[in-house]
Design an enzyme around this catalytic site. Sequence first.
Site, PDB file in Angstrom:
ATOM      1  N   HIS A 109       8.509   3.264   8.741  1.00  0.00           N
ATOM      2  CA  HIS A 109       8.618   2.665  10.010  1.00  0.00           C
ATOM      3  C   HIS A 109       6.835   3.006  10.554  1.00  0.00           C
ATOM      4  O   HIS A 109       6.636   4.295  10.685  1.00  0.00           O
ATOM      5  CB  HIS A 109       9.736   2.491  11.338  1.00  0.00           C
ATOM      6  CG  HIS A 109       9.521   1.924  12.044  1.00  0.00           C
ATOM      7  ND1 HIS A 109       9.891  -0.015  11.711  1.00  0.00           N
ATOM      8  CD2 HIS A 109       9.242   1.891  13.093  1.00  0.00           C
ATOM      9  CE1 HIS A 109       9.467  -0.393  13.395  1.00  0.00           C
ATOM     10  NE2 HIS A 109       9.329   0.302  13.695  1.00  0.00           N
ATOM     11  N   SER A 129       0.923  -1.221  -0.054  1.00  0.00           N
ATOM     12  CA  SER A 129       0.202  -0.040  -0.302  1.00  0.00           C
ATOM     13  C   SER A 129       0.998   1.004   0.221  1.00  0.00           C
ATOM     14  O   SER A 129       0.632   2.242  -0.399  1.00  0.00           O
ATOM     15  CB  SER A 129      -1.466   0.173   1.244  1.00  0.00           C
ATOM     16  OG  SER A 129      -0.033   0.302   2.045  1.00  0.00           O
ATOM     17  N   ASP A 146      20.941   3.444   8.144  1.00  0.00           N
ATOM     18  CA  ASP A 146      21.911   2.486   8.024  1.00  0.00           C
ATOM     19  C   ASP A 146      21.941   1.686   8.937  1.00  0.00           C
ATOM     20  O   ASP A 146      21.368   0.546   8.738  1.00  0.00           O
ATOM     21  CB  ASP A 146      22.700   4.031   9.098  1.00  0.00           C
ATOM     22  CG  ASP A 146      22.191   3.786  10.268  1.00  0.00           C
ATOM     23  OD1 ASP A 146      20.803   2.920  10.942  1.00  0.00           O
ATOM     24  OD2 ASP A 146      22.116   4.836  11.368  1.00  0.00           O
TER      25      ASP A 146
HETATM   26  C1  GAR Z   1       3.508  -0.766   6.841  1.00  0.00           C
HETATM   27  O1  GAR Z   1       2.657  -0.468   7.907  1.00  0.00           O
HETATM   28  C2  GAR Z   1       5.042   0.094   7.261  1.00  0.00           C
HETATM   29  O2  GAR Z   1       5.165   0.796   8.008  1.00  0.00           O
HETATM   30  C3  GAR Z   1       5.506  -1.592   7.716  1.00  0.00           C
HETATM   31  O3  GAR Z   1       5.075  -2.623   6.632  1.00  0.00           O
HETATM   32  C4  GAR Z   1       3.819  -1.942   6.525  1.00  0.00           C
HETATM   33  C5  GAR Z   1       4.306  -2.455   4.892  1.00  0.00           C
HETATM   34  O4  GAR Z   1       2.801  -2.367   4.494  1.00  0.00           O
HETATM   35  N1  GAR Z   1       7.572  -1.153   7.372  1.00  0.00           N
HETATM   36  C6  GAR Z   1       8.084  -2.023   9.077  1.00  0.00           C
HETATM   37  O5  GAR Z   1       7.764  -2.533  10.076  1.00  0.00           O
HETATM   38  C7  GAR Z   1       9.034  -1.956   8.571  1.00  0.00           C
HETATM   39  N2  GAR Z   1      10.077  -2.203   9.954  1.00  0.00           N
HETATM   40  P1  GAR Z   1       2.520  -2.162   2.696  1.00  0.00           P
HETATM   41  O6  GAR Z   1       3.159  -3.289   2.347  1.00  0.00           O
HETATM   42  O7  GAR Z   1       1.093  -2.024   2.465  1.00  0.00           O
HETATM   43  O8  GAR Z   1       2.964  -0.704   2.099  1.00  0.00           O
END
Ligand code: GAR
Length: 211
Positions: free
Chosen positions: A118, A22, A150
């Site tokens: 994040h 998304s 990083d």
């Molecule tokens: C999102 O909430 C993103 O912030 C998280 O995974 C989800 C992916 O959603 N990422 C992490 O937790 C990385 N540490 P998406 O596939 O719908 O963009």
Amino acid sequence: MSNSQPDRAPTRLGILLSGRGSNFLAIADSIRTGRLPGVEIAVVIANVSDAPGLAAARAMGLPHAVLVSKGRRREDHDAGVAACLKQHNVDLVCLAGYMRLLSPGFVAQFPHRILNIHPSLLPAFPGLEAQEQAFAYGAKIAGCTVHFVDDELDHGPIVVQRAIPVLASDDAHSLAQRILAEEHQAYTEAIALVASGAYEIRGRRYVKRNS
Ligand code: GAR
């Protein structure tokens, strides 16, 4: 880094994802609707072959690749990803739900050229299921962070944060949904800032330049 001036070469994004996608779709929509002038998606790379985000990239006719990470040494997998990004002349790598740690060798090839999103207000709640962590901890304010990557997990200089209150009526799911809506805004904002080139990084601080 190129910027959003019409006479400059576009900033070419390489999107890395593992799942739903998304955030990738929100970025693509921002480009389509003119909210990220001078920015284009050069390639979408998934490390999971049935990632819905990959199917969406395919359906949109965007350049895409699947490089399956399961069972591969991190360094070997990352070398393939780096080669693919370079082949597509990527300027800025955007991790969009890319659920895989990057090797130091990969990060070193794109210094301050990798963004991650994040779903917490870092440095609170790094790692997996950050929204659930925030909810279970009883945090009153939650949100999301876009930061440069990083060598440490969820750690590099912060470009954008967006905060929301945790409501009495929230459960972990509703909180995650409301954070996700903020993520979709935050990623576009961060990409625009970085693509403008009008910033410097002082220590861990991202500092916007007036220009
Ligand atoms: C999102 O909430 C993103 O912030 C998280 O995974 C989800 C992916 O959603 N990422 C992490 O937790 C990385 N540490 P998406 O596939 O719908 O963009």
